[in-house]
Write a protein that holds these residues in place. Structure first.
Motif, PDB file in Angstrom:
ATOM      1  N   ALA A   9      -1.330  -2.926   2.014  1.00  0.00           N
ATOM      2  CA  ALA A   9      -0.015  -3.517   1.743  1.00  0.00           C
ATOM      3  C   ALA A   9       1.047  -2.815   2.589  1.00  0.00           C
ATOM      4  N   PRO A  10       2.106  -3.522   2.974  1.00  0.00           N
ATOM      5  CA  PRO A  10       3.164  -2.908   3.785  1.00  0.00           C
ATOM      6  C   PRO A  10       3.743  -1.632   3.162  1.00  0.00           C
ATOM      7  N   GLU A  11       3.829  -1.586   1.836  1.00  0.00           N
ATOM      8  CA  GLU A  11       4.391  -0.391   1.186  1.00  0.00           C
ATOM      9  C   GLU A  11       3.459   0.823   1.260  1.00  0.00           C
ATOM     10  N   GLU A  12       2.237   0.631   1.748  1.00  0.00           N
ATOM     11  CA  GLU A  12       1.297   1.738   1.916  1.00  0.00           C
ATOM     12  C   GLU A  12       1.351   2.337   3.323  1.00  0.00           C
ATOM     13  N   ALA A  13       2.231   1.850   4.160  1.00  0.00           N
ATOM     14  CA  ALA A  13       2.275   2.270   5.569  1.00  0.00           C
ATOM     15  C   ALA A  13       2.363   3.784   5.750  1.00  0.00           C
ATOM     16  N   ALA A  14       3.089   4.474   4.894  1.00  0.00           N
ATOM     17  CA  ALA A  14       3.245   5.924   5.038  1.00  0.00           C
ATOM     18  C   ALA A  14       1.923   6.667   4.832  1.00  0.00           C
ATOM     19  N   TYR A 115      -7.627   5.228   4.102  1.00  0.00           N
ATOM     20  CA  TYR A 115      -6.671   4.411   4.859  1.00  0.00           C
ATOM     21  C   TYR A 115      -7.031   4.521   6.330  1.00  0.00           C
TER      22      TYR A 115
END
Length: 157
Positions: A9-14, A115
């Motif tokens: 998900a985009p919010e997992e990018a970090a 990831y």
């Protein structure tokens, strides 16, 4: 061991990048950085430790299975196989990454989350796999590693 490669998900990018401040809080064990060599068909990798105390034998065994399976399935087989896989999942592009062809995938197991950041081009590292302990497993390990202090009661008189 069967597992599914999910689009992150985009919010997992970090979670695809190192963060010394957040590693302990997030349960980051470490990451594997690798590339496919100049011809795109080799496999070179280096492990970077983040929290050695989380690197259990169970993790090592599971991670070995994950990496070897990804090499057989195609995502980590070679650069062209990675490109085919990534281009089949344009929704996996990591927003705000340094290049538009940086992709992010996630593999979940019972104890860990992996990831996988992919860059299917020559001239740079082709993949990073960030390894995290799952929240439930982290809580279990924390409670097992903390001694339980019982109050001593005075003897009855």
């Amino acid at each position: 061991m069967a597992f599914t490669i999910n689009v992150a998900a985009p919010e997992e990018a970090a979670l695809f990048y190192s963060s010394a401040e957040k590693d302990k809080e997030l349960g980051c064990i470490g990451h594997l950085r690798g590339d496919f060599g100049s011809g795109g068909r080799e496999f070179w990798s280096t492990w970077w430790e983040h929290q050695g105390d989380l690197k259990t034998q169970a993790f090592k065994d599971e991670f070995d299975v994950i990496v070897n399976s990804l090499r057989k399935q195609g995502l980590l087989k070679d650069r062209s196989s990675m490109a085919i896989f990534c281009h089949a999942h344009p929704e996996a592009r990591i927003p705000g990454a340094w290049h538009p062809d940086v992709y992010g995938f996630r593999v979940d197991t019972g104890r860990h989350r992996y990831y996988i950041r992919c860059f299917p081009h020559g001239g740079d590292y082709n993949f990073y796999i960030y390894c995290y302990i799952n929240k439930k497993e982290r809580l279990r390990e924390q409670t097992q590693s903390k001694p339980i202090h019982k109050k001593k009661h005075d003897p009855e008189r």
